[in-house]
Design a protein around this motif. Structure first.
Motif, mmCIF file in Angstrom:
data_model
loop_
_atom_site.group_PDB
_atom_site.id
_atom_site.type_symbol
_atom_site.label_atom_id
_atom_site.label_comp_id
_atom_site.label_asym_id
_atom_site.label_seq_id
_atom_site.Cartn_x
_atom_site.Cartn_y
_atom_site.Cartn_z
ATOM 1 N N PRO A 13 0.820 -1.215 0.000
ATOM 2 C CA PRO A 13 0.000 0.000 0.000
ATOM 3 C C PRO A 13 0.853 1.264 0.000
ATOM 4 O O PRO A 13 0.474 2.267 -0.588
ATOM 5 N N LEU A 14 2.008 1.205 0.633
ATOM 6 C CA LEU A 14 2.877 2.389 0.658
ATOM 7 C C LEU A 14 3.356 2.706 -0.750
ATOM 8 O O LEU A 14 3.339 3.861 -1.177
ATOM 9 N N GLU A 38 0.645 7.929 9.840
ATOM 10 C CA GLU A 38 1.242 6.940 10.746
ATOM 11 C C GLU A 38 1.346 5.586 10.047
ATOM 12 O O GLU A 38 2.356 4.886 10.172
ATOM 13 N N ASP A 39 0.311 5.227 9.299
ATOM 14 C CA ASP A 39 0.348 3.974 8.549
ATOM 15 C C ASP A 39 1.471 3.994 7.523
ATOM 16 O O ASP A 39 2.167 3.002 7.343
ATOM 17 N N LEU A 45 8.760 2.050 7.431
ATOM 18 C CA LEU A 45 9.692 1.402 8.356
ATOM 19 C C LEU A 45 9.759 -0.094 8.078
ATOM 20 O O LEU A 45 10.840 -0.687 8.071
ATOM 21 N N THR A 46 8.623 -0.693 7.793
ATOM 22 C CA THR A 46 8.592 -2.119 7.474
ATOM 23 C C THR A 46 9.378 -2.405 6.199
ATOM 24 O O THR A 46 10.166 -3.349 6.136
ATOM 25 N N LYS A 51 14.299 -4.383 3.586
ATOM 26 C CA LYS A 51 15.459 -4.178 2.713
ATOM 27 C C LYS A 51 16.757 -4.351 3.485
ATOM 28 O O LYS A 51 17.717 -4.924 2.976
ATOM 29 N N GLU A 52 16.790 -3.871 4.722
ATOM 30 C CA GLU A 52 17.978 -4.040 5.555
ATOM 31 C C GLU A 52 18.261 -5.519 5.806
ATOM 32 O O GLU A 52 19.406 -5.956 5.749
ATOM 33 N N GLU A 53 17.209 -6.287 6.075
ATOM 34 C CA GLU A 53 17.373 -7.725 6.283
ATOM 35 C C GLU A 53 17.885 -8.413 5.019
ATOM 36 O O GLU A 53 18.732 -9.295 5.078
#
Length: 125
Positions: A13-14, A38-39, A45-46, A51-53
């Motif tokens: 959705p982002l 906020e969503d 952030l998710t 991506k960091e993982e």
């Protein structure tokens, strides 16, 4: 890879709310919706964490490949060292065998000369 990204972007959705224009990213969100912001923040952030993982997994994968390659190289050097060591030991064994033969032959010649000297001395008396 591009098809995966498009599919991922259409499911996220982002990413549906974001548009990319000449290298910049803008959000199509009304400022009146704090919950929506906020969503979006949570979604961003998710996405960032995912991506960091992924980066961390790839980094570990590359590290493992490098370690495996180094292990193979180290093993090859080790094999070469053992082969050289074994070759030198074979040469040493051959040289020792030859030395023993020469010492034995020398002893025989010395004994023969001593016997000749002994006969000469006996013949003088």
């Amino acid at each position: 890879m591009a098809a995966q990204r498009q599919s991922w972007e259409s499911q996220n959705p982002l990413m549906q709310r974001m548009t990319k224009n000449s290298g910049t990213i803008s959000y199509n969100v009304s400022p009146l919706k704090d919950e929506g912001d906020e969503d979006i923040s949570k979604s961003a952030l998710t996405v960032f964490r995912a991506k960091e993982e992924e980066i961390e997994r790839k980094k570990i994968e590359v590290r493992e490949k490098v370690q495996a390659q180094l292990g193979r190289v180290e093993e090859e050097k080790y094999k070469e060292a053992i082969e050289a060591f074994n070759e030198k030991n074979r040469e040493k064994a051959q040289l020792i065998t030859k030395l023993v033969e020469l010492v034995s032959e020398s002893e025989k010649l010395r004994m023969k000369k001593l016997e000749e000297l002994n006969k000469n001395i006996d013949s003088l008396h």
